[in-house]
Design a protein around this motif. Structure first.
Motif, PDB file in Angstrom:
ATOM      1  N   TYR A 501      11.211   0.822   1.154  1.00  0.00           N
ATOM      2  CA  TYR A 501      11.633  -0.327   1.741  1.00  0.00           C
ATOM      3  C   TYR A 501      10.688  -1.473   2.112  1.00  0.00           C
ATOM      4  O   TYR A 501       9.458  -1.136   2.626  1.00  0.00           O
ATOM      5  CB  TYR A 501      12.420   0.013   3.113  1.00  0.00           C
ATOM      6  N   ILE A 502      10.864  -2.640   2.143  1.00  0.00           N
ATOM      7  CA  ILE A 502       9.943  -3.786   2.661  1.00  0.00           C
ATOM      8  C   ILE A 502      11.007  -4.763   3.105  1.00  0.00           C
ATOM      9  O   ILE A 502      12.075  -5.087   2.605  1.00  0.00           O
ATOM     10  CB  ILE A 502       9.188  -4.522   1.295  1.00  0.00           C
ATOM     11  N   VAL A 503      10.705  -5.052   4.580  1.00  0.00           N
ATOM     12  CA  VAL A 503      11.573  -6.041   5.229  1.00  0.00           C
ATOM     13  C   VAL A 503      10.764  -6.878   6.268  1.00  0.00           C
ATOM     14  O   VAL A 503       9.755  -6.285   6.621  1.00  0.00           O
ATOM     15  CB  VAL A 503      12.703  -5.078   6.021  1.00  0.00           C
ATOM     16  N   GLU A 504      11.175  -7.954   6.322  1.00  0.00           N
ATOM     17  CA  GLU A 504      10.557  -8.838   7.518  1.00  0.00           C
ATOM     18  C   GLU A 504      11.101  -8.347   8.958  1.00  0.00           C
ATOM     19  O   GLU A 504      12.325  -8.085   9.072  1.00  0.00           O
ATOM     20  CB  GLU A 504      11.148 -10.351   7.308  1.00  0.00           C
ATOM     21  N   HIS A 608       6.473  -7.212  -3.549  1.00  0.00           N
ATOM     22  CA  HIS A 608       6.555  -5.857  -3.601  1.00  0.00           C
ATOM     23  C   HIS A 608       5.460  -5.203  -3.607  1.00  0.00           C
ATOM     24  O   HIS A 608       4.258  -5.574  -3.935  1.00  0.00           O
ATOM     25  CB  HIS A 608       7.404  -5.484  -4.896  1.00  0.00           C
ATOM     26  N   CYS A 609       5.757  -3.668  -3.596  1.00  0.00           N
ATOM     27  CA  CYS A 609       4.656  -2.645  -3.720  1.00  0.00           C
ATOM     28  C   CYS A 609       4.256  -2.520  -5.159  1.00  0.00           C
ATOM     29  O   CYS A 609       5.370  -2.386  -5.859  1.00  0.00           O
ATOM     30  CB  CYS A 609       4.963  -1.359  -2.998  1.00  0.00           C
ATOM     31  N   MET A 619      11.208  -1.053  -2.863  1.00  0.00           N
ATOM     32  CA  MET A 619      10.327  -1.885  -1.969  1.00  0.00           C
ATOM     33  C   MET A 619       9.846  -3.117  -2.722  1.00  0.00           C
ATOM     34  O   MET A 619       8.728  -3.431  -3.156  1.00  0.00           O
ATOM     35  CB  MET A 619       8.960  -0.691  -1.742  1.00  0.00           C
ATOM     36  N   MET A 620      10.718  -4.125  -2.623  1.00  0.00           N
ATOM     37  CA  MET A 620      10.731  -5.554  -3.462  1.00  0.00           C
ATOM     38  C   MET A 620      11.497  -6.446  -2.734  1.00  0.00           C
ATOM     39  O   MET A 620      12.675  -6.009  -2.014  1.00  0.00           O
ATOM     40  CB  MET A 620      10.849  -5.313  -4.768  1.00  0.00           C
ATOM     41  N   ALA A 621      11.188  -7.616  -2.372  1.00  0.00           N
ATOM     42  CA  ALA A 621      12.134  -8.584  -1.848  1.00  0.00           C
ATOM     43  C   ALA A 621      11.777 -10.066  -2.583  1.00  0.00           C
ATOM     44  O   ALA A 621      10.723  -9.995  -3.413  1.00  0.00           O
ATOM     45  CB  ALA A 621      11.736  -8.568  -0.314  1.00  0.00           C
ATOM     46  N   ILE A 622      12.423 -11.095  -2.097  1.00  0.00           N
ATOM     47  CA  ILE A 622      12.232 -12.326  -2.470  1.00  0.00           C
ATOM     48  C   ILE A 622      11.918 -13.287  -1.590  1.00  0.00           C
ATOM     49  O   ILE A 622      12.621 -13.258  -0.396  1.00  0.00           O
ATOM     50  CB  ILE A 622      13.499 -12.632  -3.477  1.00  0.00           C
TER      51      ILE A 622
END
Length: 648
Positions: A501-504, A608-609, A619-622
């Motif tokens: 996971y990746i999140v603000e 992302h990682c 583990m990716m986001a935009i």
């Protein structure tokens, strides 16, 4: 003013002939090479055929990939993705090896990608998970902590596409758009609606000259396609390259790849008497549930690496089992090293025969030459310190010839990736010797472009180059600060999977794996400059990457960084014990960066990682960079095969 006569530009078909001649000569020169029983090297090992789409035999140690320049005007490169039972390869003409593509600042680069993958199921087999005896429970909802939403399994489709890592070009069609642009395989459902696609990259005159690379970026299938062989190098050339050539400095490109991820097939990490117990925390220490995160493990495996396609042996190895690099006595070479491994970190050093570090002169990191914040070139950094290069990172340094009869060793020291990370032992990669004999035959290069066709000597200085696009970043006003959180949990269910996971960090956030058709995690106006603190709440290192841009690294674990390097990927330290009274609480590893999103790069930019199994598993986001004019950025060039939530 004296003018050297202009050389006739070589027709493009001569490049193909040069490539075949080079392969034949290389084969004759290495005909006695043998890496083991039944593994003899032959001259046609790189030639693709119907019988052997990705060639036959194995690449010899000390081999360098062929180099393909881009000719002007309006010519390009066609890469065909072909498949052997357990391999994928980029084929150029008949050469079944990813070529190094050279392009000059200010040129247009065209790459046509053709997908001839015939067995998408082979991608699933490569990273097939093991089985758990007892399913993992779902992460329970806890007041004050972000809820954790599991991902789904992503069956391989065989669709592929192309990402030019580090290129400062817009994330829009037909340039570096990777979220929707895809090409269907030769068999199976047609999700993308095409079997071939031509990318047109407008390389600006101000793009930093240095080492970049290309690889697939279809979400959920990046790791498998890279492990099977899909990656290659790109060099953006500028006046510095002309000056080095004029000084007789040879250019050597080393690509470290990974051929397996053994951790995908071992039991899930669990707490034992030999490993720490699962960690506990409470809301005041952060919104991340660390009690149920992926625990430490003593089951990590050592993954196989290759150097320019030849296997790197582990443990104590003889010189005969290393790549031998030769250099003329008293000469200098530029070594450009790309870490194209899917999750292996490198810690590079040059050692003498007594194991003592010798100095190298660093000239670039992640494709960006060393500059100060005003954009002024800085002298090469002479250092004996080992250099950490995370997955997808690059480093370029000058190496001087050893004394006659002496050797220098390129070594990657052991890396502690955290108690939940992979084993990365020390490895010798190659050794360097000086020689008075002619240098080995280099890969073929056809000269082209205005600077290589004309050499003009005059008293009039050349016009100054355009300003570096990342100059002035430190001086810019910070419009906003953000905190980005990284976490990972065992996947609920019978398969041995992990979700990443990746999140603000913000009110109402949830730990949600990347969704192809979901909204952007962050939206900013073009021209925005921000400072991000990336917090790693896990037991292992991560490699944080943002497409399209470079950033300055300001601090690591709260300690200011002296030289504030300009990078496109940075290692984020693992979490550690907290200096608090709460038993079991942890402190995340932290990296603080400063980044700007210019108007000419508006669009949907992934971050992302770059441990590709982490990326594939969520583990990716935009970040959506809104253009100065109204309207939503265009990113679609087809239908993604991974619509909906992230799938594994």
């Amino acid at each position: 003013m004296s003018v050297r006569m202009k050389f006739t530009r070589s027709p493009r078909h001569l490049l193909w002939i040069a490539g075949i001649i080079w392969l034949g000569l290389a084969g004759n020169a290495r005909a006695d090479w043998d890496d083991g029983p039944g593994m003899g090297f032959t001259g046609d090992f790189l030639l693709s055929s119907d019988r052997a789409p990705c060639g036959v035999g194995v690449l010899p140690r000390g081999h360098f990939p062929p180099e393909i320049p881009v000719l002007q005007p309006f010519q390009g490169v066609k890469l065909v993705v072909r498949q052997d039972p357990n391999r994928l390869c980029y084929v150029f003409g008949r050469i079944a090896e990813a070529p190094t593509i050279r392009v000059r600042q200010g040129e247009d680069l065209y790459i046509t990608l053709d997908n001839e993958i015939t067995d998408p199921a082979a991608l699933d087999k490569l990273v097939a998970p093991g089985k758990l005896d007892v399913p993992n429970p779902r992460v329970p909802a806890t007041p004050g902590l972000y809820p954790v939403i599991p991902a789904m399994h992503h069956p391989a489709t065989g669709a592929t596409n192309l990402h030019l890592h580090g290129f400062a070009v817009p994330p829009t069609v037909p340039q570096d758009e990777v979220l929707k642009t895809c090409i269907d395989p030769a068999t199976g459902p047609a999700h993308c609606g095409r079997r071939e696609f031509t990318y047109h990259y407008r390389v600006s005159a101000s793009m930093p000259a240095g080492l970049y690379w290309y690889h697939p970026h279809v979400h959920g299938e990046v790791q498998a396609q890279m492990l099977m062989g899909l990656s290659g190098a790109i060099v953006v050339e500028g006046p510095e390259d002309d000056a080095r050539r004029a000084a007789g400095i040879e250019d050597r490109i080393f690509i470290v790849r990974q051929s397996a991820d053994l951790d995908a097939q071992v039991p899930a990490p669990v707490a034992t008497d030999a490993t720490p117990a699962p960690r506990k925390t409470s809301a005041p220490h952060g919104p991340i549930d660390t009690a149920h995160e992926l625990a430490c493990s003593n089951k990590a495996a050592t993954d196989e690496l290759t150097l320019n396609g030849a296997v790197v042996k582990d443990g104590e190895v003889a010189d005969a089992d290393l790549a031998q690099i030769e250099i003329g006595t008293g000469r200098t070479q530029l070594w450009r090293i790309l870490n194209a491994a899917t999750d292996a970190f490198l810690d590079l050093a040059l050692l003498d025969e007594d194991g003592k570090s010798v100095p190298v002169e660093i000239v670039a990191r992640d494709g960006a030459p060393l500059i100060d914040d005003q954009g002024r070139d800085q002298p090469a950094l002479s250092t004996t310190d080992s250099q950490t290069v995370p997955p997808s990172g690059r480093i370029e340094f000058l190496v001087k010839a050893p004394a006659p009869g002496r050797k220098l060793y390129l070594v990657s020291h052991a890396v502690d990736t955290g108690c939940a990370g992979d084993k990365v032992p020390e490895r010798k990669l190659a050794y360097l010797t000086s020689t008075d004999s002619p240098a080995p035959l280099s890969p073929p290069v056809v000269t082209r472009g205005p600077m290589s066709d004309w050499v003009i000597a005059s008293d009039t200085p050349p016009p100054p180059p355009p300003p570096n696009p990342f100059a002035g970043l430190l001086a810019r006003k910070t419009d906003r600060a953000r905190t980005i959180l990284l976490a990972e949990y065992p996947h609920p269910g019978s398969d041995d999977l992990n979700d990443f996971y990746i999140v603000e960090k913000k009110p109402g956030a949830a730990m949600r794996p990347f969704e192809m058709d979901g909204p952007p995690a962050i939206t900013v106006k073009a021209g925005t400059t921000e400072e991000w603190t990336v917090e790693n709440w896990t037991n292992e290192l991560h490699a944080f990457h943002i497409h399209q841009v470079h950033f300055r690294v300001l601090a690591v674990n709260g300690q200011p960084v002296a030289d504030k390097p300009l990078l496109d990927v940075v290692t984020v330290p693992a979490a550690g014990p907290a200096d608090v009274t709460t038993v079991g609480a942890v402190t995340p590893g932290r990296v603080r960066i400063k980044v700007s999103f210019p108007a000419d790069l508006a669009g949907d930019i992934p971050f992302h990682c770059h441990l590709t199994d982490h990326e594939d598993a969520g583990m990716m986001a935009i970040i959506r960079v809104m253009p100065l004019s109204a309207g939503r950025p265009e990113r679609s060039a087809g239908v993604s095969p991974a619509a909906g939530p992230a799938r594994r």
